[in-house]
Design a protein around this motif. Structure first.
Motif, short mmCIF file in Angstrom:
data_model
loop_
_atom_site.label_atom_id
_atom_site.label_comp_id
_atom_site.label_asym_id
_atom_site.label_seq_id
_atom_site.Cartn_x
_atom_site.Cartn_y
_atom_site.Cartn_z
N THR A 116 39.30 30.92 45.07
CA THR A 116 40.69 30.66 45.81
C THR A 116 41.65 29.70 45.26
O THR A 116 42.69 29.48 45.22
CB THR A 116 40.28 30.32 47.21
N ILE A 117 40.89 28.54 44.73
CA ILE A 117 41.54 27.49 43.97
C ILE A 117 42.08 28.04 42.78
O ILE A 117 43.31 27.60 42.56
CB ILE A 117 40.52 26.29 43.80
N ALA A 118 41.32 28.67 41.88
CA ALA A 118 41.94 29.36 40.72
C ALA A 118 42.87 30.20 41.14
O ALA A 118 44.11 30.56 40.47
CB ALA A 118 40.94 30.04 40.07
N HIS A 119 43.12 31.24 42.06
CA HIS A 119 44.28 32.07 42.62
C HIS A 119 45.48 31.22 42.70
O HIS A 119 46.55 31.50 42.46
CB HIS A 119 43.75 32.80 43.79
N HIS A 120 45.32 30.16 43.56
CA HIS A 120 46.40 29.48 43.93
C HIS A 120 46.99 28.53 42.75
O HIS A 120 48.27 28.68 42.43
CB HIS A 120 46.12 27.92 44.79
N PHE A 178 39.02 35.90 35.22
CA PHE A 178 40.01 36.12 36.26
C PHE A 178 41.17 35.51 36.25
O PHE A 178 42.43 36.13 36.09
CB PHE A 178 39.30 35.65 37.59
N VAL A 179 41.08 34.32 35.61
CA VAL A 179 42.58 33.42 35.54
C VAL A 179 43.34 34.23 34.49
O VAL A 179 44.55 34.46 34.44
CB VAL A 179 42.29 31.97 35.23
N ARG A 180 42.52 34.53 33.22
CA ARG A 180 43.33 35.30 32.15
C ARG A 180 43.91 36.48 32.57
O ARG A 180 44.94 36.76 32.23
CB ARG A 180 42.43 35.17 30.98
N ARG A 181 43.34 37.43 33.27
CA ARG A 181 43.69 38.67 33.61
C ARG A 181 44.62 38.39 34.73
O ARG A 181 45.53 39.19 34.81
CB ARG A 181 42.68 39.54 34.14
N LEU A 182 44.60 37.58 35.55
CA LEU A 182 45.55 37.44 36.70
C LEU A 182 46.95 36.90 36.04
O LEU A 182 48.04 37.56 36.49
CB LEU A 182 45.14 36.39 37.79
N LEU A 183 46.88 35.98 35.15
CA LEU A 183 48.05 35.63 34.85
C LEU A 183 48.75 36.59 33.79
O LEU A 183 49.88 36.68 33.51
CB LEU A 183 47.97 34.25 33.67
N ALA A 242 43.79 41.07 44.11
CA ALA A 242 42.96 41.69 44.93
C ALA A 242 41.94 42.60 44.10
O ALA A 242 40.65 42.48 44.53
CB ALA A 242 43.68 42.73 46.01
N PHE A 243 42.35 43.31 43.33
CA PHE A 243 41.32 44.10 42.24
C PHE A 243 40.68 43.31 41.52
O PHE A 243 39.38 43.53 41.67
CB PHE A 243 42.35 45.01 41.51
N LEU A 244 40.83 42.52 40.85
CA LEU A 244 40.35 41.45 40.25
C LEU A 244 38.99 40.88 40.83
O LEU A 244 37.84 40.70 40.49
CB LEU A 244 41.12 40.41 39.19
N LEU A 245 39.26 40.27 42.00
CA LEU A 245 38.26 39.44 42.88
C LEU A 245 37.35 40.44 43.34
O LEU A 245 36.19 40.04 43.67
CB LEU A 245 39.14 38.83 44.10
N HIS A 246 37.71 41.62 43.84
CA HIS A 246 36.86 42.52 44.46
C HIS A 246 35.95 43.20 43.39
O HIS A 246 34.82 43.33 43.44
CB HIS A 246 37.61 43.62 45.49
N HIS A 247 36.61 43.69 42.50
CA HIS A 247 35.92 44.84 41.64
C HIS A 247 35.22 44.04 40.26
O HIS A 247 34.41 44.66 39.65
CB HIS A 247 36.77 45.98 41.12
N GLU A 248 35.92 42.94 39.77
CA GLU A 248 35.09 42.31 38.73
C GLU A 248 34.51 41.15 38.92
O GLU A 248 33.47 40.62 38.44
CB GLU A 248 36.39 41.78 37.78
N ASP A 249 35.04 40.55 40.04
CA ASP A 249 34.25 39.12 40.47
C ASP A 249 33.29 39.22 41.59
O ASP A 249 32.57 38.22 42.10
CB ASP A 249 35.33 37.96 40.67
N GLY A 250 33.03 40.30 42.19
CA GLY A 250 32.20 40.91 43.04
C GLY A 250 32.51 40.26 44.67
O GLY A 250 31.65 40.20 45.38
#
Length: 212
Positions: free
Chosen positions: A89-93, A45-50, A160-168
């Protein structure tokens, strides 16, 4: 980390909240179990969000997210959110902070957008030879294209996409993680999916339903 099982023999298959409570009470092995359970998904999640903006900072953001868990262990309480939602949430921030420091625009780009995709679907899929949906080359190209499409999304929609579709995370959990109302979270997810569908052609599922 020799043993990833918490010391309480009654906790033969503890959930995340039980593990976090055990860790807060001083059981270091409970943290090992949490880390083993979530580290792969969190790092992805972190790698793809960055994305391409801060690829070198993925390790730093990932490690800092776990450090925040360690620092907050005695103050942690579920408060209606699962441990996984709290962790992401922590990682997102932390990731958003990193992107801001890099000068990346992380504002609410979905405000005022049309729900319909603007771009024509991408049609340049490599044709497997012979045509075979299991062809590794074909799906490798598809995966590469998805990463390109994700990287082109506004950061808020990518999250939003990563959290919902990849991280469930459900839409309700997504709203908690992004600190949005339920309808706002659902709209942001819809914007992300429409853009990805336009970029990816027919290789994404139908829009999210009302139930999740």
């Amino acid at each position: 980390m020799a043993d990833s099982t918490p010391s309480d023999p009654a906790m033969t298959d503890p959930d995340d909240d039980q593990l976090m409570r055990a860790y807060a009470a001083g059981d270091a092995r409970a943290f090992d179990a949490l880390y083993a359970r979530h580290q792969a998904a969190l790092y992805r999640f972190v790698r793809r969000l960055l994305g391409s903006a801060c690829p070198q900072q993925a390790d730093e953001v990932f490690q800092d997210s776990w450090l925040r868990v360690i620092q907050a262990r005695t103050r942690w309480a579920a408060q209606g959110a699962s441990f996984r939602t709290w962790l992401f949430t922590i990682a997102h921030h932390r990731a958003i902070d990193c992107l801001r420091r890099s000068g990346r625009e992380v504002g609410h780009a979905d405000e005022g957008e049309s729900a319909a995709p603007d771009d024509a679907p991408w049609v340049d899929w490599p044709a497997p030879d012979p045509p075979n949906p299991d062809d590794h080359l074909f799906w490798r190209h598809a995966g590469r294209r998805l990463l390109e499409c994700l990287d082109a999304l506004p950061v808020t929609q990518r999250a939003a996409f990563l959290l919902h579709h990849e991280d469930g995370l459900s839409v309700a959990e997504l709203a908690q993680a992004l600190e949005l109302g339920f309808e706002a979270a659902k709209s942001r997810l819809r914007y992300a999916m429409n853009k990805l569908r336009a970029c990816m052609g027919a290789y994404l599922p139908a829009p999210v339903g009302e139930g999740r």
